[in-house]
Design a protein around this motif. Structure first.
Motif, PDB file in Angstrom:
ATOM      1  N   CYS A   1     -40.901   7.990  -5.519  1.00 23.34           N
ATOM      2  CA  CYS A   1     -40.767   7.344  -6.829  1.00 23.34           C
ATOM      3  C   CYS A   1     -41.170   5.870  -6.779  1.00 23.34           C
ATOM      4  O   CYS A   1     -41.965   5.407  -7.605  1.00 23.34           O
ATOM      5  CB  CYS A   1     -39.357   7.524  -7.372  1.00 23.34           C
ATOM      6  SG  CYS A   1     -38.033   6.939  -6.290  1.00 23.34           S
TER       7      CYS A   1
ATOM      8  N   GLY B   1     -31.898   8.809  -8.864  1.00 19.45           N
ATOM      9  CA  GLY B   1     -32.840   8.887  -7.751  1.00 19.45           C
ATOM     10  C   GLY B   1     -32.164   9.045  -6.405  1.00 19.45           C
ATOM     11  O   GLY B   1     -32.794   9.444  -5.425  1.00 19.45           O
TER      12      GLY B   1
ATOM     13  N   ASN C   1     -37.834   8.147 -12.987  1.00 14.32           N
ATOM     14  CA  ASN C   1     -37.817   8.495 -11.563  1.00 14.32           C
ATOM     15  C   ASN C   1     -37.716  10.002 -11.333  1.00 14.32           C
ATOM     16  O   ASN C   1     -38.096  10.502 -10.281  1.00 14.32           O
ATOM     17  CB  ASN C   1     -36.676   7.781 -10.837  1.00 14.32           C
ATOM     18  CG  ASN C   1     -35.332   7.970 -11.516  1.00 14.32           C
ATOM     19  OD1 ASN C   1     -35.078   7.364 -12.555  1.00 14.32           O
ATOM     20  ND2 ASN C   1     -34.471   8.798 -10.942  1.00 14.32           N
TER      21      ASN C   1
ATOM     22  N   GLY D   1     -41.991  10.121 -11.443  1.00 12.42           N
ATOM     23  CA  GLY D   1     -41.559   9.709 -10.110  1.00 12.42           C
ATOM     24  C   GLY D   1     -41.126  10.842  -9.208  1.00 12.42           C
ATOM     25  O   GLY D   1     -40.811  10.625  -8.045  1.00 12.42           O
TER      26      GLY D   1
END
Length: 313
Positions: free
Chosen positions: A117, A151, A286, A290
């Motif tokens: 990401c 994330g 993300n 990502g």
């Protein structure tokens, strides 16, 4: 013609769940599903991996390497979402917008490594400028990347969403302070820089969305372009791309919200600054461009589908 068979190895993780969400309603593929009690059964996983035309690996690095070793045919193709193969020989880096003809690079590849990401945001800004020989290969870039807590995977999500979370989780937290973040090898190699950037990621108390910024002294660039000129250069580079775009240059300062593109699979670059200095900020989800959105984009190219099919535009 039969539908391509697709298997997600590691579907229960954050990335795997997001890929499954994008694929579950599609009628142009056959999604192979492993029984919940068989998810760690090596024999069952091996069976499904070899039955699939394409496998997503949403696993820790060591497990991803092990999974590739389970393939016993010359047909099964792989998209690895882990860090394990992003700079490995024989693997294609899965960032379609960095290739003139991604259908001939990613589309014909057997093994594709999905980008990290933070690397995605960095490369979206830096790689085109290096490839156009505007940003010198020996330029000492710095980069800061702000991300939502999703994330960090299930464990971090649980920490941030706990009713008992501490005060330290209510503010931005700088990490990777040894300057050896696991995305640095791909950031350097794919950008073409001689050295990795000085890079610090930051995680904050919101679910998803990223703002990855690089910092530039324009006088060291070839031709010494201004911030506005850099914006036009990148706009021309990404012209016609369905998932990556460049925002119109703004003369006045503005707040750039890191979660502005949350819930989409797009990425937008914003160039700010003046004649002498520039910052380029990539904003994206993300979990989208990502991670999972990028993986599905790569799958579409590999299986001959429209590049954006099943993605949130």
């Amino acid at each position: 013609m039969s539908k391509p068979k697709v298997f997600i190895d590691g579907q229960e993780g954050t990335t795997g769940l997001q890929i499954h969400e994008r694929l579950a309603g599609r009628e142009d593929i056959e999604l192979l599903v492993i029984a919940p009690d068989k998810r760690k059964d090596l024999t069952e996983r091996k069976k499904l991996i070899n039955a699939a035309d394409l496998v997503f690996l949403c696993l820790p690095d060591a497990a991803a390497v092990e999974a590739v070793g389970l393939i016993e045919n010359s047909r099964t193709r792989v998209i690895d979402a882990s860090t394990a193969h992003r700079t490995a020989p024989g693997w294609v880096y899965g960032f379609p917008e960095l290739y003139k003809k991604p259908e001939e690079v990613i589309g014909t590849a057997r093994f594709v490594a999905n980008p990290g990401c933070h690397a995605t945001g960095f490369l979206a800004s830096a790689a085109p400028l290096v490839s156009m020989r505007i940003l010198p290969r020996d330029y000492p870039l710095t980069c800061c990347s702000l991300t939502g807590y999703s994330g960090g995977g299930k464990k971090m999500i649980a920490q941030y969403e706990s009713k008992e979370k501490g005060e330290e989780l209510c503010s931005p937290r700088v990490y990777g302070t040894t300057l050896k973040h696991k995305h640095l090898p791909e950031m350097q190699k794919i950008s073409g820089l001689d050295n990795p950037p000085v890079f610090t990621p930051v995680v904050d108390d919101y679910y998803k969305g990223m703002a990855t910024t690089i910092y530039i002294h324009n006088r060291y660039l070839v031709g010494q372009p201004t911030a506005k000129e850099l914006s036009l250069i990148l706009m021309a580079y990404y012209a016609g791309q369905p998932l990556v775009s460049v925002a119109p240059y703004m003369e006045e300062p503005a707040y750039l919200a890191a979660n502005a593109l949350a819930g989409t699979d797009k990425l937008e670059l914003t160039v700010s600054g003046h004649e002498g200095q520039s910052i380029i900020t990539a904003r994206f989800d993300n979990l989208g461009k990502g991670a999972s959105g990028a993986a599905v984009q790569n799958m579409n190219l590999m299986l001959g589908f429209e590049e954006t099919r099943g993605l949130a535009l």
